[in-house]
Write a protein that holds these residues in place. Structure first.
Motif, PDB file in Angstrom:
ATOM      1  N   GLY A  93       0.779  -1.230   0.000  1.00 18.56           N
ATOM      2  CA  GLY A  93       0.000   0.000   0.000  1.00 18.56           C
ATOM      3  C   GLY A  93       0.811   1.280   0.000  1.00 18.56           C
ATOM      4  O   GLY A  93       0.256   2.361   0.200  1.00 18.56           O
ATOM      5  N   LEU A  94       2.101   1.165  -0.244  1.00 15.19           N
ATOM      6  CA  LEU A  94       2.962   2.336  -0.335  1.00 15.19           C
ATOM      7  C   LEU A  94       3.436   2.496  -1.773  1.00 15.19           C
ATOM      8  O   LEU A  94       2.944   1.842  -2.680  1.00 15.19           O
ATOM      9  N   TRP A  95       4.413   3.355  -1.992  1.00 13.40           N
ATOM     10  CA  TRP A  95       4.907   3.573  -3.360  1.00 13.40           C
ATOM     11  C   TRP A  95       6.280   4.216  -3.317  1.00 13.40           C
ATOM     12  O   TRP A  95       6.715   4.799  -2.321  1.00 13.40           O
ATOM     13  N   ARG A  96       6.957   4.062  -4.433  1.00 13.78           N
ATOM     14  CA  ARG A  96       8.192   4.799  -4.679  1.00 13.78           C
ATOM     15  C   ARG A  96       7.839   5.964  -5.594  1.00 13.78           C
ATOM     16  O   ARG A  96       6.923   5.860  -6.408  1.00 13.78           O
ATOM     17  N   ASP A  97       8.545   7.051  -5.471  1.00 14.81           N
ATOM     18  CA  ASP A  97       8.113   8.267  -6.168  1.00 14.81           C
ATOM     19  C   ASP A  97       8.991   8.660  -7.350  1.00 14.81           C
ATOM     20  O   ASP A  97       8.473   9.115  -8.361  1.00 14.81           O
ATOM     21  N   LYS A  98      10.283   8.506  -7.250  1.00 13.04           N
ATOM     22  CA  LYS A  98      11.188   9.038  -8.278  1.00 13.04           C
ATOM     23  C   LYS A  98      12.003   7.901  -8.897  1.00 13.04           C
ATOM     24  O   LYS A  98      12.810   7.261  -8.224  1.00 13.04           O
TER      25      LYS A  98
END
Length: 418
Positions: free
Chosen positions: A370-375
């Protein structure tokens, strides 16, 4: 079975590539085609329902009504100041989750967050201050236009979700009228800071005005949407190239130097989505044509393998930054889907194929918990940083557009979060 330090998990790709050379028979698995967009949409719904929304409503939310700015990939919340734009975006997220049928405690979260927004962020003049400390002390009392747009947007979502607050529209009207009273001669609004003439905040004011227009009889919301649509088509979008510019000088010509040449693929898509929605509402063929041109220009910023929307280009379409953030992938998806709704036959299928590519790009960033990486860098690795809460606004908006479009193009595709 693979056992490794999480910090080195990105090296798996290199191991697989080496295995292809050393022992290709070990990789002789049956090859499958890309996941159909309908199946990916159902997986997206489950990810939001069972992963993202529960994580951010617990680890990402405090009982005092404050949302955390970020969560590390192991679920820790770094102590930090809280921006108004994150609080309003997360308020929108949980109000929208309730509208879409999520069974979690969305109403309690949205209600508490709305109360905190009123007590900590709203100034006596009705505008919102930019930054509050972790202890709720005021760190920056300035009223950024960008932040005011998200206050209007969050109020609209809370009202649509039937949050018990009788003053929502009154306060939204007060803020809207105050902003419009400060408009420049061409109808545009000035941003705080050293770059006062820019298009970005207008985009979110456009989104907020459309959200209010959908649920209010006040004709001023429609007029505000009309005003910003005209600004976009007459001022913000380059007349020859059909692409959106970011920064301007006092005469609303492109700013000097690199600022005036900046071209963000993500904003091409985001404005395309809004203008396509607006064009469909008004029957405005000019707005729809502008949306198509913006989308086509945004596609010039799709690069790398697998394809992702990169961060920034120049107005001659050369790459300025090959790094690819999460949010442009969601806007690529939304724009493709909205334009698919307005197309037929082969053209519709092309936009849906485009949307499927965008959804595959988005999945590169999302984690199973339920999270994410952004760049994302051009070599496929990601910056090691906490997941920013602000991305969830983009993610749930993309899902909302996905479920709406699939209901139109495939009547059997009923998606929700219930």
């Amino acid at each position: 079975v693979l056992v490794c330090d999480l910090a080195r998990s990105q090296e798996v790709k290199r191991l697989v590539e080496r295995m292809k050379v050393i022992s290709p028979r070990h990789l002789d698995f049956e090859k499958t085609g890309p996941e159909p967009i309908e199946a990916s949409a159902r997986r997206f719904a489950d990810w939001l329902k069972f992963r993202a929304l529960p994580v951010w409503s617990t680890l990402g939310f405090n009982s005092d009504g404050g949302f955390n700015e970020a969560l590390s990939l192991d679920g820790q919340a770094p102590r930090s100041a809280r921006r108004a734009r994150v609080q309003t975006r997360q308020l929108f997220v949980y109000a929208q989750a309730g509208i879409m049928g999520w069974k979690g405690p969305w109403k309690a979260i949205a209600t508490t967050a709305l109360q905190r927004l009123r007590t900590a962020y709203l100034r006596p003049d009705g505008k919102t201050r930019a930054l509050i400390g972790a202890d709720w002390s005021v760190l920056d009392d300035s009223a950024m236009l960008y932040d005011q747009a998200f206050v209007l947007f969050a109020f609209a979502a809370a009202r649509r979700a039937k949050i018990d607050d009788a003053e929502l529209e009154r306060d939204a009207v007060r803020l809207r009228d105050q902003l419009l009273s400060e408009a420049l001669p061409n109808g545009a609004l000035r941003e705080e800071g050293d770059q006062p003439f820019q298009s970005n905040a207008h985009m979110h004011l456009f989104e907020a005005s459309l959200a209010w227009e959908a649920q209010s009889d006040d004709p001023a919301w429609r007029a505000m949407a009309d005003r910003i649509a005209c600004l976009a088509m007459d001022v913000f979008i380059d007349r020859e190239g059909g692409f959106l510019r970011e920064f301007f000088n006092e005469a609303w010509a492109p700013a000097e130097g690199d600022d005036g040449r900046l071209f963000e693929p993500g904003h091409q898509f985001e404005w395309a989505w809004l203008l396509a929605r607006y064009g469909a509402l008004r029957g405005d063929i000019r707005a729809i044509a502008a949306a198509r041109a913006l989308h086509a220009n945004g596609l010039k910023g799709i690069g790398q393998r697998p394809p992702v929307a990169i961060a920034a280009m120049n107005d001659d379409m050369t790459v300025r930054s090959p790094r690819a953030r999460l949010w442009p992938q969601t806007e690529w998806l939304k724009s493709s889907l909205m334009l698919a709704e307005l197309a037929v036959d082969g053209e519709r299928n092309a936009y849906l194929d485009d949307a499927a590519s965008a959804l595959r790009a988005l999945w590169l960033y999302l984690t199973e918990d339920g999270l994410w990486r952004d760049k994302r860098f051009s070599d496929g690795t990601f910056l090691d940083e906490a997941a920013p809460a602000s991305s969830l606004y983009h993610i749930i908006s993309a899902f909302d557009q996905l479920r709406a479009t699939l209901m139109i193009v495939d009547g059997d595709a009923v998606l929700g979060l219930g």
